[in-house]
Design a protein around this motif. Structure first.
Motif, PDB file in Angstrom:
ATOM      1  N   ALA A  91      47.440  31.614  -0.854  1.00 31.38           N
ATOM      2  CA  ALA A  91      47.653  33.046  -1.097  1.00 31.38           C
ATOM      3  C   ALA A  91      48.004  33.772   0.193  1.00 31.38           C
ATOM      4  N   THR A  92      47.351  33.388   1.266  1.00 28.09           N
ATOM      5  CA  THR A  92      47.545  34.056   2.555  1.00 28.09           C
ATOM      6  C   THR A  92      48.947  33.812   3.111  1.00 28.09           C
ATOM      7  N   SER A  94      51.517  32.719   1.492  1.00 27.02           N
ATOM      8  CA  SER A  94      52.540  33.171   0.557  1.00 27.02           C
ATOM      9  C   SER A  94      52.681  34.682   0.572  1.00 27.02           C
ATOM     10  N   ASP A  95      51.590  35.394   0.809  1.00 30.64           N
ATOM     11  CA  ASP A  95      51.689  36.852   0.911  1.00 30.64           C
ATOM     12  C   ASP A  95      52.476  37.245   2.159  1.00 30.64           C
ATOM     13  N   HIS A  96      52.342  36.481   3.223  1.00 31.07           N
ATOM     14  CA  HIS A  96      53.184  36.659   4.412  1.00 31.07           C
ATOM     15  C   HIS A  96      54.654  36.536   3.998  1.00 31.07           C
ATOM     16  N   ARG A  98      55.944  36.959   1.094  1.00 30.08           N
ATOM     17  CA  ARG A  98      56.303  38.093   0.234  1.00 30.08           C
ATOM     18  C   ARG A  98      56.682  39.312   1.072  1.00 30.08           C
ATOM     19  N   GLU A  99      55.923  39.553   2.140  1.00 29.03           N
ATOM     20  CA  GLU A  99      56.228  40.695   3.006  1.00 29.03           C
ATOM     21  C   GLU A  99      57.586  40.530   3.679  1.00 29.03           C
ATOM     22  N   TYR A 152      57.631  34.425  -6.978  1.00 28.31           N
ATOM     23  CA  TYR A 152      56.182  34.618  -7.015  1.00 28.31           C
ATOM     24  C   TYR A 152      55.646  34.738  -8.444  1.00 28.31           C
ATOM     25  N   ASP A 184      52.345  32.813  -7.471  1.00 31.03           N
ATOM     26  CA  ASP A 184      51.141  33.544  -7.882  1.00 31.03           C
ATOM     27  C   ASP A 184      50.429  32.833  -9.031  1.00 31.03           C
ATOM     28  N   GLY A 220      55.984  29.952  -0.763  1.00 32.60           N
ATOM     29  CA  GLY A 220      55.728  31.130   0.062  1.00 32.60           C
ATOM     30  C   GLY A 220      55.998  30.940   1.536  1.00 32.60           C
ATOM     31  N   ILE A 355      46.052  44.932   4.717  1.00 28.14           N
ATOM     32  CA  ILE A 355      45.447  43.616   4.465  1.00 28.14           C
ATOM     33  C   ILE A 355      44.404  43.275   5.520  1.00 28.14           C
TER      34      ILE A 355
END
Length: 630
Positions: A91-92, A94-96, A98-99, A152, A184, A220, A355
């Motif tokens: 999650a961590t 992949s969120d990077h 996403r940004e 995602y 996700d 991600g 975050i």
């Protein structure tokens, strides 16, 4: 070797001790003291045998209590904990990613963010089946950003990037039901599986651990790497310096720290602005020095040559120098301790992401939409803080090494073309590297990744392993804090070729490269996955047959477990120097170190003795060579 010599871990430690003396004068805390306060660690936690996923417990497994209140045994509890850990890391990272995709959507020819590698954008678009002919590059960027963001939450199908792997790998993943679906979805499914009353079968939980790891590595993280290249430029070899001596006592010192290059790129832009430099001189400084810590440092080093002040466990040291006007952070691996520590000095601790909000910091929320104004405000704040520096507390260790960084896959292919006599036939492929290996000039390669961990003498494992590997003609590609350990020691200096065996030394001379190649930040381990995929396709071998292994000797975070799972699931045997909290279950330990080989053709080896760890890696590489007849 002339005047070249490596910097030793003993020298690192002596410099740190001197900085801790300064800290004592002002009552500053440091991780070295906190480790002592937390030792010994909880043995239930270290074995993975405690469970707190419902409020009937927490439950912990002992000989007298072999099952939790719900009846889950030790194997189910350990496997659930392992999957939760992996999902957090996936999650961590992949969120990077996403940004970065969001930032790509905000590109504008007249805006803060521009498309710096249009060729790569077009290449990815064609790979994904997107029409590129006649399109404005910014229209294409916005279209690709949306398509990347859809990865995602796509309702059907698998990750687009997995088509980069050999067909054998794709077929294997499909057969074993580990091919990653929407990013996700894999994280959400993992958390659902580990809820009270769901999965407790180790095989099912470990299989999902591999799947969610692959969603990170081939989803991600790969999005984070590839689209960062589109935005900020695909790295090429560039010279820089590493270790605390890169800070300048006469300049305003801004340290960037974290993982997301969107912020640090803009801070670097404004630190180079003539207006800001003039303002710094007006405030009494001679200029502005930006340096980095952790993976944000890797990002700006490989694209801009910004010096690397240090890796994960040196983040407090930059403040302890007394010469840091601002430490500016984005996300991940940031010590909350930086807040109270900065208050002992004049340093501004600036957080920028919702975050990663922390006490005792100045929060300046950063986004692609306000990048210009907020980056400028941050640089200005640091400049104005220069006058608050206390000269009696300033001590910057006279310690730095030269490093050549920025070896993206594209750069590696280009530089290795000069190693063999078949340049015309192999231009744009990995065949020169394959020829070096099959001819015996190189024995193989090790992907060295990961963090620092106080459980291992910091940096020692990275540096000592690398020294022995290159002496045995095994080239090392490194990312994250492992790469910075190499750079600080001098192993990314081209003169370090004299530490190599005769074969690797010859390759270093012909290609004009250091024996340890800097491939970037921790999300850039996806570059390593692309490299092995290309090697497999160009050689006609399966990825698992290549004389290549992975190693994370000092790993510490959830992200590292996610990385380990996607590296292993891609077919690369992976060696760990820190136990992954599964020793409480013989079933889970046996799965990870052997059983999963039946699923993905690779497995883990855990060995906390560093000498034994490196010998096991070399032995595994030699076994692979023998198996394919080289």
């Amino acid at each position: 070797m002339g005047d070249f010599k490596l910097t030793t871990v003993e020298e690192f430690e002596a410099a740190t001790e001197r900085l801790l003396e300064t800290g004592k004068k002002v009552g500053a805390d440091a991780w070295q003291y906190r480790v002592k306060n937390q030792t010994p660690h909880c043995k239930f936690g270290e074995q993975g045998i405690c469970c707190r996923i419902c409020s009937m417990g927490p439950c912990r497994i002992t000989p007298k209590a072999p099952r939790g209140i719900c009846g889950c045994d030790v194997h189910g509890i350990v496997a659930r904990n392992y999957l939760k850990f992996t999902a957090g890391g996936a999650a961590t990272h992949s969120d990077h990613g996403r940004e970065i995709c969001h930032t790509l959507y905000c590109t504008d020819p007249n805006g803060a963010y521009k498309v710096k590698d249009p060729e790569k954008l077009i290449r990815i678009a064609k790979e994904w089946g997107v029409e590129t002919e006649g399109k404005d590059i910014y229209d294409l960027a916005h279209e690709m950003a949306l398509k990347a963001l859809e990865e995602y939450g796509k309702p059907f199908g698998n990750q687009n990037f997995i088509k980069r792997t050999p067909q054998h790998t794709q077929d294997l993943w499909k057969a074993q039901e580990v091919a990653p679906r929407a990013i996700d979805r894999e994280v959400s499914s993992s958390l659902h599986m580990t809820h009270m009353g769901c999965s407790s079968k180790p095989e099912a939980l470990i299989r999902q651990s591999l799947r969610v790891g692959l969603a990170d590595g081939w989803g991600g993280s790969m999005a984070g790497t590839e689209f960062s290249d589109v935005l900020f430029g695909t790295p090429k070899p560039i010279d820089t310096e590493a270790n605390l001596g890169v800070m300048n006592a006469e300049n305003v010192n801004i340290v960037v720290h974290g993982h997301d290059p969107s912020l640090s790129e803009m801070v670097c832009e404004y630190a180079d602005d003539p207006e800001m430099i003039a303002y710094a001189k007006e405030m009494g400084a001679k200029g502005i020095t930006v340096s980095g810590v952790c993976c944000t440092s890797n990002e700006v080093a490989m694209r801009r040559g910004i010096p690397m002040a240090g890796n994960f466990l040196q983040q407090e040291n930059v403040v302890l120098t007394g010469a840091c006007e601002a430490i500016v952070v984005d996300v991940q691996c940031i010590f909350p301790a930086l807040g109270p520590l900065s208050k002992c000095f004049h340093t501004k601790f600036i957080t920028t992401s919702p975050i990663a909000q922390m006490p005792d910091s100045e929060f300046i929320q950063f986004s692609p939409e306000n990048a210009d104004e907020n980056a400028k405000a941050i640089v200005k704040l640091a400049i104005e803080n220069f006058k608050n520096r206390k000269p009696e507390l300033v001590h910057i260790p006279d310690m730095k090494q030269k490093a050549t960084v920025g070896y993206s896959l594209e750069a590696i292919v280009k530089v290795l073309d000069g190693v063999t006599n078949s340049q015309v036939d192999t231009l744009g492929t990995t065949k020169p590297l394959i020829e070096c290996i099959t001819s015996g000039v190189l024995r193989g390669a090790v992907a060295m990744v990961g963090c620092n961990n106080p459980k291992v003498r910091p940096d020692t494992a990275h540096i000592e392993l690398m020294k022995k590997l290159i002496a045995n003609d095994i080239i090392v590609v490194a990312s994250g804090c492992s790469a910075q350990a190499a750079a600080k020691a001098g192993l990314m200096d081209k003169r370090a070729k004299d530490l190599c065996g005769a074969g690797l030394k010859r390759v270093c001379e012909l290609a004009d490269i250091p024996p340890v190649l800097h491939m970037g930040s921790c999300v850039d381990i996806s570059r390593m996955m692309n490299l092995v995929a290309e090697l497999a396709k160009d050689s006609g071998l399966n990825i698992s047959q290549l004389p290549v292994v992975g190693c994370a000797p000092e790993w510490m975070s959830e992200k590292a477990v996610s990385i380990g799972n996607y590296v292993v699931a891609t077919g690369i045997d992976t060696f760990l120097g820190v136990d992954p909290y599964v020793s409480g279950s013989s079933e889970v330990a046996e799965l990870l170190t052997g059983g999963i080989r039946d699923w993905v053709e690779a497995a883990y080896t855990v060995e906390t003795d560093i000498e034994k760890l490196v010998d096991k890696m070399i032995d595994r590489i030699e076994e692979k060579r023998a198996a394919i007849g080289i």
